[in-house]
Design a protein around this motif. Sequence first.
Motif, PDB file in Angstrom:
ATOM      1  N   THR A  52       0.831  -1.204   0.000  1.00  0.00           N
ATOM      2  CA  THR A  52       0.000   0.000   0.000  1.00  0.00           C
ATOM      3  C   THR A  52       0.863   1.251   0.000  1.00  0.00           C
ATOM      4  O   THR A  52       0.608   2.200  -0.752  1.00  0.00           O
ATOM      5  CB  THR A  52      -0.945   0.006   1.218  1.00  0.00           C
ATOM      6  N   LEU A  55       2.399   1.731  -3.404  1.00  0.00           N
ATOM      7  CA  LEU A  55       1.380   2.076  -4.389  1.00  0.00           C
ATOM      8  C   LEU A  55       0.897   3.517  -4.228  1.00  0.00           C
ATOM      9  O   LEU A  55       0.765   4.245  -5.224  1.00  0.00           O
ATOM     10  CB  LEU A  55       0.200   1.110  -4.289  1.00  0.00           C
ATOM     11  N   LEU A  59       1.090   6.256  -7.073  1.00  0.00           N
ATOM     12  CA  LEU A  59      -0.128   6.896  -7.584  1.00  0.00           C
ATOM     13  C   LEU A  59      -0.097   8.408  -7.368  1.00  0.00           C
ATOM     14  O   LEU A  59      -0.566   9.173  -8.215  1.00  0.00           O
ATOM     15  CB  LEU A  59      -1.357   6.294  -6.908  1.00  0.00           C
ATOM     16  N   THR A 101      -5.805   6.817 -16.551  1.00  0.00           N
ATOM     17  CA  THR A 101      -5.675   7.912 -15.589  1.00  0.00           C
ATOM     18  C   THR A 101      -5.614   9.290 -16.245  1.00  0.00           C
ATOM     19  O   THR A 101      -5.724  10.303 -15.543  1.00  0.00           O
ATOM     20  CB  THR A 101      -4.403   7.726 -14.727  1.00  0.00           C
ATOM     21  N   ASP A 111     -11.349   0.834 -11.036  1.00  0.00           N
ATOM     22  CA  ASP A 111     -10.678  -0.136 -10.173  1.00  0.00           C
ATOM     23  C   ASP A 111      -9.424  -0.693 -10.831  1.00  0.00           C
ATOM     24  O   ASP A 111      -8.439  -1.018 -10.147  1.00  0.00           O
ATOM     25  CB  ASP A 111     -11.619  -1.293  -9.827  1.00  0.00           C
ATOM     26  N   PHE A 114      -5.918   0.712  -9.912  1.00  0.00           N
ATOM     27  CA  PHE A 114      -5.238   0.249  -8.703  1.00  0.00           C
ATOM     28  C   PHE A 114      -4.637  -1.143  -8.902  1.00  0.00           C
ATOM     29  O   PHE A 114      -3.560  -1.436  -8.370  1.00  0.00           O
ATOM     30  CB  PHE A 114      -6.217   0.281  -7.535  1.00  0.00           C
ATOM     31  N   ASN A 115      -5.333  -1.982  -9.684  1.00  0.00           N
ATOM     32  CA  ASN A 115      -4.790  -3.305  -9.988  1.00  0.00           C
ATOM     33  C   ASN A 115      -3.523  -3.190 -10.833  1.00  0.00           C
ATOM     34  O   ASN A 115      -2.501  -3.836 -10.553  1.00  0.00           O
ATOM     35  CB  ASN A 115      -5.830  -4.145 -10.735  1.00  0.00           C
ATOM     36  N   TYR A 138      -5.637  -8.317  -5.135  1.00  0.00           N
ATOM     37  CA  TYR A 138      -5.875  -6.965  -5.634  1.00  0.00           C
ATOM     38  C   TYR A 138      -6.866  -6.276  -4.703  1.00  0.00           C
ATOM     39  O   TYR A 138      -7.641  -6.933  -3.991  1.00  0.00           O
ATOM     40  CB  TYR A 138      -6.380  -7.015  -7.069  1.00  0.00           C
ATOM     41  N   PRO A 139      -6.859  -4.940  -4.665  1.00  0.00           N
ATOM     42  CA  PRO A 139      -7.650  -4.211  -3.667  1.00  0.00           C
ATOM     43  C   PRO A 139      -9.145  -4.494  -3.747  1.00  0.00           C
ATOM     44  O   PRO A 139      -9.732  -4.486  -4.829  1.00  0.00           O
ATOM     45  CB  PRO A 139      -7.356  -2.737  -3.998  1.00  0.00           C
ATOM     46  N   ILE A 144      -9.968   0.255  -2.002  1.00  0.00           N
ATOM     47  CA  ILE A 144      -9.969   1.257  -3.068  1.00  0.00           C
ATOM     48  C   ILE A 144     -10.553   2.582  -2.571  1.00  0.00           C
ATOM     49  O   ILE A 144     -10.042   3.662  -2.899  1.00  0.00           O
ATOM     50  CB  ILE A 144     -10.722   0.735  -4.305  1.00  0.00           C
ATOM     51  N   TYR A 147      -7.845   4.170  -0.687  1.00  0.00           N
ATOM     52  CA  TYR A 147      -6.800   4.673  -1.576  1.00  0.00           C
ATOM     53  C   TYR A 147      -7.204   6.013  -2.192  1.00  0.00           C
ATOM     54  O   TYR A 147      -6.382   6.931  -2.300  1.00  0.00           O
ATOM     55  CB  TYR A 147      -6.502   3.661  -2.679  1.00  0.00           C
ATOM     56  N   LYS A 148      -8.453   6.134  -2.575  1.00  0.00           N
ATOM     57  CA  LYS A 148      -8.908   7.394  -3.175  1.00  0.00           C
ATOM     58  C   LYS A 148      -8.889   8.533  -2.148  1.00  0.00           C
ATOM     59  O   LYS A 148      -8.508   9.664  -2.476  1.00  0.00           O
ATOM     60  CB  LYS A 148     -10.310   7.214  -3.761  1.00  0.00           C
TER      61      LYS A 148
END
Length: 265
Positions: A52, A55, A59, A101, A111, A114-115, A138-139, A144, A147-148
């Motif tokens: 995490t 990532l 991101l 993105t 989704d 993130f994968n 995967y999340p 997710i 993460y956002k």
Amino acid sequence: MKEENVTTVARNSKLLPLSKIVSTSKFQKISYHSDNIGSLALEDENISYTSTGTLIDFLTRMIVLNDNNALGISLRGLAEMANKQQKAEYLYKAAMFKTLTKDTEIDELNDDVFNLGLDICAWEQAIRGGHYVSPQAYPNETTIIHYKIMLKRAKAYLEKIGNIIRTGYVSATKNGLISGDGDYLSPDTLIDFKVSKFTTMQPNWVRQLFLYRVLLRDELVSPDQIKKLMIYNPRRDEGFLLDLTQINPNILDFVKTQAEKRSLY
């Protein structure tokens, strides 16, 4: 001596005792209140905290700062460890990531972003850990969502800081046997992201920040220009700040000397 990462050396309390640097209490704790959500529970997520952290940093660089150099570390892992098929898969996934993105708001991210990000970051973790391990999960939906939220907090934080002039800077001893890739530099501040559940400054973080500072190698910013050390934690939307002008400058010399000696053995 074999090569070591700054993060590993920072765990060595005998080499760098905080009694000869600064205590964790010297760092000022700052709450940013970007939202009213509070701390995001790690226990509700299905991805390891290390993956995490990697990532979210990736991101943030790619989506918040539009920094294509964020692929650099994973590309190093790919070049050194991947076979022909893995390289082809990586290039396809990186292209897909950029497509998904481009001009997309954080709340609207698919989704798959993130994968794909986890797949890319696996090669970043490979170069740091010495071997490649493909993502085992995967999340899920909650992860997710978290993460956002963290990405939006990171965006708000970096907008407050302003003028980030370097992402992914390098710090290393003279012989290069101790090295590390730090997160962000402003003209006078060294910033490291920690996606952590901890509510207090951690001893390893103190040592890591000081090592990044004294071993900094950058053509835009010299070590002497860095007057502040900072941690930002998007999980809790909090930071920890130390003003280096308020400490004995001999502390910096001590950390550098210890690191250079360590690199010789």
